[in-house]
Scaffold this active site. Structure first.
Site, mmCIF file in Angstrom:
data_model
loop_
_atom_site.group_PDB
_atom_site.id
_atom_site.type_symbol
_atom_site.label_atom_id
_atom_site.label_comp_id
_atom_site.label_asym_id
_atom_site.label_seq_id
_atom_site.Cartn_x
_atom_site.Cartn_y
_atom_site.Cartn_z
ATOM 1 C CE LYS A 290 18.714 43.970 48.216
ATOM 2 N NZ LYS A 290 18.297 45.277 48.322
ATOM 3 C CB SER B 159 21.440 47.783 49.427
ATOM 4 O OG SER B 159 20.327 47.697 49.812
ATOM 5 C CB SER C 13 19.273 49.914 48.046
ATOM 6 O OG SER C 13 19.988 49.925 49.256
#
Lengths: 99, 473
Positions: free
Chosen positions: B77, B152, B176
């Site tokens: 990420k 997210s 997330s």
């Protein structure tokens, strides 16, 4: 909790955000709605409850301490590598002191 | 590419079906071809990946063990720092930021033979539940391209679901990892707070931030977690607790284990999600688990508590983006104050500004006690609910999200509705306990629904044992 334009501008200033007129209007609406939901915390009794600032679990008293060992720092060049403006080994910013 | 697991890559290398370099090349080509369908990768890192794969091949040639992730393509990420590889946090403000060091988790992945193949899209600074807050465009759900992948960590979930990575790293502050795993039909794990070092994870809310794995099966997620877990002197909140054999934790019997289902959660759950979760609970009964109702009475206050604490911490953590150190400075920077204010106004997106404003407000003079301090006390009550529950049950079973993946644009104009959808994931985040999403079935429209398993601090082994049994059901 309803927010006014003035309060939004005051908080924006604290947060170093230059909001446009449009953004201020949107914040008044959005933050007002969210704060209204947050006001429900007043309902719950927290008498005598210690605030929880960090996740707690069983651990030794000095568990968070590391040995004090020398470690090479990042170095000037790498530290300045992402600066939008740098020179002579320093970060450059707009003039702070007016003559 | 889409069928590979950590074990199948290891077997392929062992049987000389491919070398690590060949496999990495194939993975990169596949990712390049498939990525336009989802926008899940912001950037691929072929140079670094091929170098890592080369080291794996050298080890194999020398007769050495390449490590538990030997040759496995791992996506990361874009809020986790990768030395020399652009790390944007999904923000215009960091569009050109090149980190000078690696996150500890990244270092450990490469030391274990893993191959970092690229950086994944996410909501800006990990703030969002749909991946629509990225400055680099939304991510499409590989299962249903008109829908969001969740957020997210939407990109990290999408690449694993799409098959353009075998496993990936995400970050979880209020759900997330678990929510996008649920939306994309894969496994996502939020470990115990402190289990994985946060060194090199760009800070959002420091008392709530976690790094954790995504995978297509429970064993792969457990293997990746075992690699990245454990004390790191560079993060003082990382725990000394022994990690143990997580990769092998899934094999045990779950007969006789006690599971709690919170009444407060099930009363909100409706429609097909509730039905699928009920069927999932039934499966646990058939596996020999004892299921009982439990109560987590502070649940109704969790959203307010979370959004006060998380935004307060964020407003402080994001103060560092001032136009001096991190790549972006507004052209309107004639004065110092103007540089700060215009850089932040131009650089941050709408949701990040909203949260900075909220966090600044709840910390400001006159409101600190009513909001921030009060929220910290309620957080203690939420954590106590779980401690009490774990006195009677081995794990808590719950939905991950009240609904499956929604359509792009469907909720983007109503921030409060988006916040409310985090109800099932933020309680575990606030308590700092390990929790995960494991696929529970699909709705009639074919949309995946995840089931959440929550255990007590450092009980990841138990959690994986339950998840594996559920996966094999």
């Amino acid at each position: 909790m309803k927010l006014t334009d003035k309060e939004v501008r005051y908080v924006a200033n604290l947060a170093n955000l230059a909001l446009t007129e449009e953004e201020v209007a949107r914040m008044v609406h959005d933050l007002g709605g969210i704060l209204e939901h947050m006001d429900r915390l007043a309902e719950i009794d927290t008498e005598g409850v210690a605030p929880m600032a960090q996740v707690l679990y069983e651990a030794g008293e000095t568990a968070t301490l590391r040995p004090d060992v020398e470690r090479a720092p990042l170095g000037n060049e790498l530290a300045l590598g992402n600066a939008p403006l740098a020179g002579q080994g320093y970060f450059k910013v707009p003039k702070v002191i007016e003559r | 590419m889409t069928e590979h697991s950590i074990d199948s890559v290891r077997d392929g290398l062992k049987r000389k079906e491919f070398s690590a370099v060949e496999f990495t090349r194939r993975a990169i080509e596949f990712a390049e071809r498939e990525n336009p369908k989802t926008n899940a990768y912001l950037m691929l890192s072929p140079e670094r990946a091929l170098a890592a794969a080369g080291r794996v091949d050298e080890k194999i040639a020398a007769g050495e063990d390449p490590g538990p992730l030997g040759g496995v393509p791992v996506a990361v990420k874009d809020v986790i720092l990768t030395k020399g590889i652009r790390t944007t946090c999904g923000s215009k403000l960091l569009a050109n930021y090149i980190p000078p060091y690696d996150a500890t988790a990244v270092e450990r992945i490469e030391a274990a033979g893993g191959v970092i193949i690229g950086k994944t899209n996410c909501d800006e600074f990990a703030m969002g539940s749909s991946n629509e807050n990225s400055a680099f465009g939304p991510v499409r759900n590989p299962v249903a391209p008109d829908r969001v992948p969740g957020g997210s960590s939407g990109g990290s979930a999408a690449v694993v679901a799409q098959g353009t990575a075998v496993v990936s790293l995400g970050s979880d502050t209020g759900g997330s990892i678990r929510q996008p795993a649920s939306f994309c039909g894969i496994v996502g794990v939020t470990p115990t707070y402190g289990r994985v070092s946060r060194y090199g994870l760009v800070a959002f809310a420091s008392s709530l931030d976690h790094i954790g794995p995504f995978a297509r099966n429970v064993k792969d997620a457990a293997t990746l977690l075992e690699v990245i877990a454990g004390r790191d002197p560079l993060d003082s909140t990382s725990a000394e607790a022994p990690v143990g054999n997580l990769a092998g934790a899934g094999t045990g019997d779950v007969r006789g284990m006690k599971l709690g289902v919170p009444v407060e959660y099930m009363k909100h759950a409706t429609g097909e999600t509730a039905e699928l979760i009920s069927q999932g609970i039934e499966s646990f009964r058939r596996l020999g688990c004892e299921v009982r109702e439990i109560s987590l009475p502070a649940t109704d206050y969790a959203i307010a508590t979370y959004y006060i604490i998380a935004t307060a911490e964020a407003s402080s953590n994001l103060a560092r983006y001032d136009g001096v150190r991190y790549t972006f400075r507004s052209a309107k920077s004639d004065t110092l104050a103007g540089m700060y204010q215009n850089t932040r106004d131009e650089g941050f997106g709408a949701e990040v500004k909203r949260r900075i404003m909220l966090g600044t407000y709840v910390l400001s003079h006159g409101y600190y006690d009513a909001y921030y301090l009060k929220a910290q006390k309620v957080r203690a009550l939420i954590a106590r609910d779980f401690t009490r529950a774990f006195g009677n049950v081995d794990a808590v079973i719950a939905p991950v999200s009240p609904f499956p993946a929604f359509r792009l644009g469907e909720k983007v104009d109503d921030p409060m509705a988006m916040y409310l959808s985090d109800i099932y994931t933020i309680t575990g985040s606030l308590a700092g306990i390990p929790c995960m999403s494991v696929p529970c079935g699909n709705t009639s429209e074919g949309l995946p629904v995840g089931m959440q398993i929550l255990c007590n601090h450092f009980d990841e082994s138990k959690m994986f044992r339950l998840a594996s049994a559920f996966e094999r059901r």
